[in-house]
Design a protein around this motif. Structure first.
Motif, short mmCIF file in Angstrom:
data_model
loop_
_atom_site.label_atom_id
_atom_site.label_comp_id
_atom_site.label_asym_id
_atom_site.label_seq_id
_atom_site.Cartn_x
_atom_site.Cartn_y
_atom_site.Cartn_z
N ALA A 133 13.02 72.72 -4.74
CA ALA A 133 13.20 73.38 -6.21
C ALA A 133 12.22 74.21 -6.61
CB ALA A 133 13.55 72.13 -7.14
N GLY A 134 11.16 74.34 -6.01
CA GLY A 134 9.99 75.27 -6.29
C GLY A 134 8.91 74.43 -6.81
N PHE A 135 8.74 73.36 -6.56
CA PHE A 135 7.58 72.55 -7.34
C PHE A 135 6.78 72.19 -6.61
CE2 PHE A 135 10.86 71.66 -10.28
CZ PHE A 135 10.36 71.93 -11.52
N ARG A 168 4.15 70.34 -10.44
CA ARG A 168 3.87 71.70 -11.19
C ARG A 168 4.73 72.85 -10.48
NH1 ARG A 168 0.32 70.15 -15.00
NH2 ARG A 168 -1.21 68.53 -14.31
N ARG A 169 5.15 73.63 -11.25
CA ARG A 169 5.85 74.88 -10.82
C ARG A 169 4.78 75.78 -10.38
NH1 ARG A 169 11.34 76.46 -10.81
NH2 ARG A 169 12.39 74.47 -11.91
N LEU A 194 11.92 68.03 -4.59
CA LEU A 194 10.90 68.70 -5.68
C LEU A 194 10.31 70.02 -5.04
CD1 LEU A 194 8.84 65.77 -7.10
CD2 LEU A 194 10.64 67.23 -8.46
N THR A 195 10.03 70.09 -3.79
CA THR A 195 9.50 71.23 -3.15
C THR A 195 10.59 72.40 -2.74
OG1 THR A 195 9.85 70.12 -1.03
CG2 THR A 195 7.67 69.86 -2.03
#
Length: 75
Positions: free
Chosen positions: A6-8, A74-75, A3-4
């Motif tokens: 991928a920019g989250f 969240r983005r 997730l991190t």
């Protein structure tokens, strides 16, 4: 990590359904080879084991054990 990367931003992440973890292991070793699940074990699990698992999750088991992963990001 996925997730991190991928920019989250991860707000919370934990396991869920600790009772389901044990039920899945039990079924894997005692169930039939076809993978079919009969109705009675599902009813017993939904009525008895799932509520117990929710209590176990709230008691802290969700920090280290569960059948599913819950992530809020969240983005």
């Amino acid at each position: 990590q996925k997730l991190t990367s991928a920019g989250f931003g991860v707000e919370t992440c934990c396991y869920m359904d600790s009772a389901g973890y044990f039920a899945t292991l039990l079924y894997k070793h005692l169930g039939n080879n076809s993978g079919a699940v009969s109705t009675l074990p599902l009813i017993v699990f939904d009525r008895l084991c799932f509520p117990l698992g929710r209590l176990l999750d709230k008691a802290g088991f969700s920090r280290f054990l569960g059948k599913n992963v819950y992530a809020l990001a969240r983005r």
